[in-house]
Enzyme design. Structure first.
Site, PDB file in Angstrom:
ATOM      1  N   LYS A  40      -0.617 -11.999 -22.268  1.00  0.00           N
ATOM      2  CA  LYS A  40      -1.584 -12.073 -23.145  1.00  0.00           C
ATOM      3  C   LYS A  40      -1.955 -13.454 -23.746  1.00  0.00           C
ATOM      4  CE  LYS A  40      -2.727 -10.063 -27.951  1.00  0.00           C
ATOM      5  NZ  LYS A  40      -2.083  -9.209 -28.823  1.00  0.00           N
TER       6      LYS A  40
ATOM      7  N   SER B 136      -5.338  -5.403 -30.603  1.00  0.00           N
ATOM      8  CA  SER B 136      -5.869  -6.511 -29.733  1.00  0.00           C
ATOM      9  C   SER B 136      -5.534  -6.881 -28.409  1.00  0.00           C
ATOM     10  CB  SER B 136      -5.534  -7.713 -30.889  1.00  0.00           C
ATOM     11  OG  SER B 136      -4.115  -7.934 -30.614  1.00  0.00           O
TER      12      SER B 136
ATOM     13  N   SER C 215      -1.391  -3.320 -32.114  1.00  0.00           N
ATOM     14  CA  SER C 215      -2.065  -3.867 -31.086  1.00  0.00           C
ATOM     15  C   SER C 215      -1.555  -3.613 -29.689  1.00  0.00           C
ATOM     16  CB  SER C 215      -2.234  -5.425 -31.605  1.00  0.00           C
ATOM     17  OG  SER C 215      -3.110  -5.574 -32.528  1.00  0.00           O
TER      18      SER C 215
END
Lengths: 492, 95
Positions: free
Chosen positions: A79, A159, A183
């Site tokens: 990420k 997210s 998330s």
């Protein structure tokens, strides 16, 4: 999809160790898949091809000699929130334009020490603020799942939407993600993947761009429960660079898989039966309850009375911490600078241009609730409510509950842009079942449990006691064994 | 509680975010939606409840007061939009 990219971590690891395949072959297969698919899914914002092939070659040397760590030669996506040395690290924000850290986050360093290979950096909501991966400066991520035969692009959740989409579409063997209000678990549920948010303090937050420090935790998104256990074991550690990281041995999570749940007490909280919940979610939850009953667990109705206040309290605590954490982006130390007539105007221009709408909104809310005269009414009250939310969980665990079963999300994934005109609160409601877990610092796992009538995946969530991730892996295996695994039909 | 346009602009100044009039109007509406949502916390009886300071029951760790890192001025300024001789360059702040 070539066969190599279809391998789970555990399957790839076996073939690598048996020298049936090399890490270079596996890594190249993923790089090729990314090259041919990423323009359709937008899951990666940067690939680190050179680094990947170098790491793979080093792994192959070790594997040839019968050496290597737990993840030796396994290609992962990271990420964009995680600092990786010399690579694109921008939390998918315009304000961090060009930022390439000179250091490595503790979690990624742990993964590399265990032999994993870095494929690239994954798309995400800007500064991890969002539930659909539509706030990224690099554009929306597309879910590899579609509604039946429609070609409407579907969101992967957020997210960690890039992480979830890449794992589901086989563009990495597994991915790192982070979870502040859901998330990891919400995008996992939207993409038919497994996502675990460990207990607060289990993984070091060092080198991960901070959103809300008292809620943020790192965790993996993977294809199955075993892979989640393998990844978390490597990611978790005690780190002197993060004072909230816990000095506690990391268990062998894989050992918990497949253990019987006979006699365990699974709590079903009545407050999670929310108004307007689709019948499909209700049925999925009931199906989960039946699976545990068949596996010999005891089903216990429980009450967590402050559940409905978790989301509003979160939308005070998280923006308050964000407004403080994001003060560092001022056009001086890194990233974007937009000049002005003096230093104050330079700050204002930089932040006005560099932050997206959702991030600005949350900084503004945070600044407002912390401002003189409002602190007690908002922030202090929210922190008291947080104590009550945590106490709810402590009470049911003290009464003998081993794990709590809930739906992961209140609906299946929606279409890209479908929520564009909604008020921000409607989007926030996506996290209604996951946010309680962050507020209480507990571990939670989302496991795919079925498909809705249009063919989109749905997940169930298990919530555990602090630092009892093993119980989550053990109980999650029951759902996985009963529901099977879910793979989208390839169109990308 | 809700915010008016004047408050939105004041908060934007505190947060050092440039907001033009059109943007401020949209923000006023969105911020009030959020503030309206969090209003329900007033229903909760919080008398005698301690505010949470740490979600996990651990004592804050302290490290030895020793130098264990440093001499990285080049690394620290490497990502700066404007730097010279390991200084961050900013617009003039003193006359």
């Amino acid at each position: 999809m070539s066969e190599l990219t279809a391998l789970t971590i555990s399957a790839a690891r076996e073939k690598l160790r048996a020298k049936e395949i090399t890490s270079t072959e596996l890594t190249q297969a993923y790089l090729d898949a990314i090259a041919s698919s990423n323009d359709k899914l937008n899951a990666y914002v940067a690939t680190t091809e050179e680094k990947a092939l170098k790491m793979a070659a080093q792994s192959d040397e070790k594997l040839q000699k019968g050496e290597g760590g737990d993840l030796e030669g396994v290609p992962l996506g990271i990420k964009d929130l995680y600092a990786t040395e010399g690579d694109h690290t921008q939390a998918c924000s315009h304000i961090l334009d060009g930022f390439k850290p000179k250091y490595e986050s503790t979690v990624t360093a742990n993964l590399w020490a265990d032999g994993a290979v870095q494929l690239g950096k994954l798309n995400m909501d800007e500064f991890a603020m969002g539930s659909a991966n539509e706030t990224s400066y690099y554009g929306a991520v597309v879910n590899p799942w579609r509604r039946g035969n429609e070609d409407t692009p579907i969101v992967p959740g957020g997210s960690s939407g890039g992480s979830a989409s890449a794992v589901a579409a086989h563009l990495c063997a597994a991915a790192t993600a982070t979870d502040t209000g859901g998330s990891i678990r919400q995008p996992a549920a939207f993409t038919g993947t497994v996502g675990i948010k460990p207990t607060y303090g289990r993984c070091s937050r060092w080198g991960i761009a901070a959103f809300a420090s008292s809620l943020d935790q790192a965790g993996p998104i993977t294809r199955d429960v075993r892979d989640a256990a393998i990844m978390l074991k490597s990611m978790a550690s005690h780190d002197s660079k993060d004072t909230t990281s816990v000095d506690r041995a990391v268990p062998d999570y894989e050992a918990a898989l497949g253990k019987s749940v006979k006699g365990m007490k699974i709590g079903i909280p009545k407050e999670y039966r929310v108004e307007g919940m689709p019948a499909e979610i209700e049925e999925l939850w009931q199906q989960g309850i039946d699976w545990y009953r068949e596996a010999g667990a005891e089903i216990v109705d429980i009450s967590l009375p402050h559940t409905k206040y978790a989301l509003p309290a979160y939308y005070i605590v998280a923006p308050a911490e964000a407004s403080s954490n994001l003060a560092r982006y001022d056009g001086v130390k890194y990233g974007l600078r937009v000049e002005g007539k003096d230093i104050t105007e330079m700050y204002e221009n930089t932040r006005g241009t560099g932050f997206g709408d959702e991030v600005k909104r949350r900084i503004m809310i945070g600044t407002y609730v912390l401002s003189a005269g409002y602190y007690d009414a908002y922030y202090l009250r929210a922190q008291k409510v947080r104590t009550l939310i945590k106490r709810d969980f402590e009470t049911v665990f003290a009464d003998g509950i081993d794990a709590i079963l809930t739906p992961a999300t209140p609906s299946a994934a929606f279409g890209v842009g479908e929520m564009a005109n909604a008020d921000p609160v409607e989007m926030y409601l996506n996290d209604i079942f996951t946010v309680t877990v962050n507020m209480a610092g507990l571990p939670g796992i989302s496991v795919p449990a079925g498909l809705d009538k249009t063919g989109l995946p749905l997940g169930l969530q298990l919530i555990g006691k602090p630092f009892e991730e093993e119980t989550l892996f053990q109980t999650a295996s029951v759902i996985e064994a009963a529901a099977g695994q879910f793979t989208p039909k390839k169109w990308w | 509680m809700s915010v008016d346009l004047k408050t939105v602009k004041r908060v934007a100044t505190l947060a050092r975010i440039k907001v033009d009039d059109d943007e401020a109007k949209i923000m006023e509406e969105k911020l009030n939606a959020i503030l309206g949502f969090v209003e329900q916390l007033n229903e909760v009886d919080v008398d005698g409840v301690e505010p949470m300071t740490s979600v996990v029951d651990i004592a804050m760790k302290k490290r030895e007061d020793a130098v264990n890192d440093g001499n990285k001025a080049n690394d620290i300024t490497a990502n700066s939009p404007a730097s010279e001789d390991n200084f961050f360059m900013v617009p003039k702040v003193v006359e």
